[in-house]
Design a protein around this motif. Sequence first.
Motif, PDB file in Angstrom:
ATOM      1  N   GLN A  22       0.816  -1.203   0.000  1.00 27.18           N
ATOM      2  CA  GLN A  22       0.000   0.000   0.000  1.00 27.18           C
ATOM      3  C   GLN A  22       0.854   1.259   0.000  1.00 27.18           C
ATOM      4  OE1 GLN A  22      -2.962   0.202   3.044  1.00 27.18           O
ATOM      5  NE2 GLN A  22      -3.723  -1.866   2.683  1.00 27.18           N
ATOM      6  N   GLY A  23       0.291   2.339  -0.540  1.00 32.99           N
ATOM      7  CA  GLY A  23       0.914   3.649  -0.411  1.00 32.99           C
ATOM      8  C   GLY A  23       2.284   3.745  -1.056  1.00 32.99           C
ATOM      9  N   HIS A  24       3.124   4.590  -0.467  1.00 34.69           N
ATOM     10  CA  HIS A  24       4.390   4.934  -1.102  1.00 34.69           C
ATOM     11  C   HIS A  24       5.631   4.718  -0.237  1.00 34.69           C
ATOM     12  CE1 HIS A  24       1.647   7.901  -3.415  1.00 34.69           C
ATOM     13  NE2 HIS A  24       1.892   6.859  -4.192  1.00 34.69           N
ATOM     14  N   ILE A  25       5.484   4.782   1.100  1.00 31.71           N
ATOM     15  CA  ILE A  25       6.672   4.742   1.956  1.00 31.71           C
ATOM     16  C   ILE A  25       6.550   3.644   3.006  1.00 31.71           C
ATOM     17  CG2 ILE A  25       8.066   5.972   3.666  1.00 31.71           C
ATOM     18  CD1 ILE A  25       7.368   8.568   2.375  1.00 31.71           C
ATOM     19  N   ASP A  26       7.595   2.866   3.133  1.00 32.38           N
ATOM     20  CA  ASP A  26       7.868   2.012   4.284  1.00 32.38           C
ATOM     21  C   ASP A  26       9.381   1.827   4.321  1.00 32.38           C
ATOM     22  OD1 ASP A  26       8.454  -0.021   2.356  1.00 32.38           O
ATOM     23  OD2 ASP A  26       6.358  -0.657   2.377  1.00 32.38           O
ATOM     24  N   MET A  27       9.870   1.158   5.326  1.00 34.07           N
ATOM     25  CA  MET A  27      11.316   1.056   5.492  1.00 34.07           C
ATOM     26  C   MET A  27      11.988   0.319   4.330  1.00 34.07           C
ATOM     27  SD  MET A  27      13.398   0.108   8.959  1.00 34.07           S
ATOM     28  CE  MET A  27      13.155  -1.668   8.936  1.00 34.07           C
ATOM     29  N   PRO A  28      11.473  -0.827   3.856  1.00 32.68           N
ATOM     30  CA  PRO A  28      12.142  -1.497   2.736  1.00 32.68           C
ATOM     31  C   PRO A  28      12.182  -0.645   1.464  1.00 32.68           C
ATOM     32  CG  PRO A  28      10.689  -3.023   3.871  1.00 32.68           C
ATOM     33  CD  PRO A  28      10.386  -1.672   4.420  1.00 32.68           C
ATOM     34  N   ARG A  29      11.075   0.011   1.132  1.00 31.68           N
ATOM     35  CA  ARG A  29      11.061   0.802  -0.094  1.00 31.68           C
ATOM     36  C   ARG A  29      11.905   2.067   0.041  1.00 31.68           C
ATOM     37  NH1 ARG A  29       4.709   1.010  -1.540  1.00 31.68           N
ATOM     38  NH2 ARG A  29       4.576   1.049   0.746  1.00 31.68           N
ATOM     39  N   ALA A  30      11.937   2.660   1.226  1.00 29.77           N
ATOM     40  CA  ALA A  30      12.786   3.836   1.434  1.00 29.77           C
ATOM     41  C   ALA A  30      14.252   3.470   1.217  1.00 29.77           C
ATOM     42  CB  ALA A  30      12.572   4.395   2.838  1.00 29.77           C
ATOM     43  N   ARG A  31      14.673   2.364   1.767  1.00 29.08           N
ATOM     44  CA  ARG A  31      16.068   1.939   1.603  1.00 29.08           C
ATOM     45  C   ARG A  31      16.379   1.631   0.139  1.00 29.08           C
ATOM     46  NH1 ARG A  31      16.812  -1.935   6.991  1.00 29.08           N
ATOM     47  NH2 ARG A  31      17.254  -0.217   8.444  1.00 29.08           N
ATOM     48  N   LYS A  32      15.454   0.985  -0.530  1.00 26.33           N
ATOM     49  CA  LYS A  32      15.684   0.639  -1.927  1.00 26.33           C
ATOM     50  C   LYS A  32      15.819   1.880  -2.800  1.00 26.33           C
ATOM     51  CE  LYS A  32      13.809  -2.192  -5.697  1.00 26.33           C
ATOM     52  NZ  LYS A  32      12.712  -3.125  -6.104  1.00 26.33           N
ATOM     53  N   GLY A  33      15.061   2.921  -2.501  1.00 29.85           N
ATOM     54  CA  GLY A  33      15.067   4.114  -3.328  1.00 29.85           C
ATOM     55  C   GLY A  33      16.004   5.214  -2.880  1.00 29.85           C
ATOM     56  N   GLY A  34      16.722   5.004  -1.761  1.00 28.77           N
ATOM     57  CA  GLY A  34      17.635   6.037  -1.279  1.00 28.77           C
ATOM     58  C   GLY A  34      16.940   7.145  -0.510  1.00 28.77           C
ATOM     59  N   LEU A  35      15.697   6.912  -0.062  1.00 31.29           N
ATOM     60  CA  LEU A  35      14.988   7.916   0.726  1.00 31.29           C
ATOM     61  C   LEU A  35      15.516   7.867   2.147  1.00 31.29           C
ATOM     62  CD1 LEU A  35      12.784  10.071   0.902  1.00 31.29           C
ATOM     63  CD2 LEU A  35      11.138   8.239   1.402  1.00 31.29           C
ATOM     64  N   ALA A  36      16.378   8.834   2.480  1.00 32.03           N
ATOM     65  CA  ALA A  36      17.078   8.815   3.758  1.00 32.03           C
ATOM     66  C   ALA A  36      16.255   9.395   4.893  1.00 32.03           C
ATOM     67  CB  ALA A  36      18.397   9.584   3.634  1.00 32.03           C
ATOM     68  N   GLY A  37      15.223  10.187   4.573  1.00 29.74           N
ATOM     69  CA  GLY A  37      14.417  10.797   5.617  1.00 29.74           C
ATOM     70  C   GLY A  37      13.499  11.842   5.038  1.00 29.74           C
ATOM     71  N   GLY A  38      12.772  12.513   5.930  1.00 28.20           N
ATOM     72  CA  GLY A  38      11.886  13.557   5.466  1.00 28.20           C
ATOM     73  C   GLY A  38      10.977  14.084   6.550  1.00 28.20           C
ATOM     74  N   LEU A  39      10.198  15.080   6.186  1.00 23.09           N
ATOM     75  CA  LEU A  39       9.222  15.672   7.092  1.00 23.09           C
ATOM     76  C   LEU A  39       7.936  14.856   7.015  1.00 23.09           C
ATOM     77  CD1 LEU A  39      11.330  18.024   6.679  1.00 23.09           C
ATOM     78  CD2 LEU A  39       9.436  19.562   7.214  1.00 23.09           C
ATOM     79  N   CYS A  40       7.547  14.288   8.150  1.00 26.77           N
ATOM     80  CA  CYS A  40       6.405  13.383   8.225  1.00 26.77           C
ATOM     81  C   CYS A  40       5.239  14.132   8.861  1.00 26.77           C
ATOM     82  CB  CYS A  40       6.762  12.151   9.046  1.00 26.77           C
ATOM     83  SG  CYS A  40       8.148  11.200   8.357  1.00 26.77           S
TER      84      CYS A  40
END
Length: 351
Positions: free
Chosen positions: A35-53
């Motif tokens: 579902q959706g766009h962000i979780d820990m596995p997908r963030a790591r795979k895409g290089g998403l290091a962090g952000g404003l939640c």
Amino acid sequence: MQAVFDGHNDVLFRLWNNAAKGADPVAEFIEGTRQGHIDMPRARKGGLAGGLCAIYITSGSIRDDVRDANGHYAVPLSAPLERSPSLDVALDMAAIAFRIERAGGWKICRNSTDIEAAEAAGKFAAVLHMEGCEAIDADLAALDVFYAAGLRSLGPVWSRNTIFGHGVPFAFPSRPDTGPGLTEAGKRLVKACNRMGIAIDLAHITEQGFWDVARLSEKPLIVSHSNAHAITPISRNLTDKQLDAVRESNGLVGLNFAVTMLREDGAKRADTPLSDMIRHIDYLVERVGIDGVAMGSDFDGATIPAEIGDAAGLPRLVAAMRDAGYGDAELAKICRDNWLRVLRSAWHEAA
């Protein structure tokens, strides 16, 4: 892989919404989901290091799909929300954020040192943001409590009115000059944020509210997830005059991935090409400067181009930017460093 620090996502809202249906928000984030766009596995795979939640209180579904024969629409502003139930929801979302942190899924960051330490440890660097301040009282007592809990960014309004100001409706075509700006309580909020070191986000406020903040704030102007009105004339996008003011303040605009804010026709179509994103990036860089453009995806809060899909697809956008002529130093600024620069300023940190 190019690291990305993203200026806006709604993952907490998605997790909260699913938790109300019986899901485990901690497991959903850490173990992953379709579902959706962000979780820990997908963030790591895409290089998403962090952000404003974002802590965001819903008004229910927004019918931006009601269009005339020309594809135009104008959705009335959602009604203002009551504070007490809004506070309950905000606390629920904050609690989810802390539970994820305790389980090792991310680090809640209160300064740039925390962000850099989280990145070095391979943890998602989450900064708590409040999108619309329905949970905050006019006397700002709750602001002190949320700050102590880790809140470091807020938008006085979402696309509805609050005691602090007026939001822009979802409308295409439309200018952002749709109503009044800050209230007296909103002006006190801006001054308090400057004093405390809380970033002020102007992504959903009216143009008059934008100028009110520009006059009052001592900090760079931040618009976390908006694009160029000259390309896509939706009320949420920024006019050239607003972009010039962002540049003059040494501020920042985060590219919104929402297809309705990228396409010239404002259509809600996932087959929107990456070239539309590059066109907005080019325009923003020309108007604001390379130091004032960043990412503000609106992951988990919008329909985004299918070519990206979710956080795991970020490298495809980075590759498209590289193909468009952006070099390593420019990519580092747009994808990560510009956010850290402006947050350091908002948070009273040394450059």
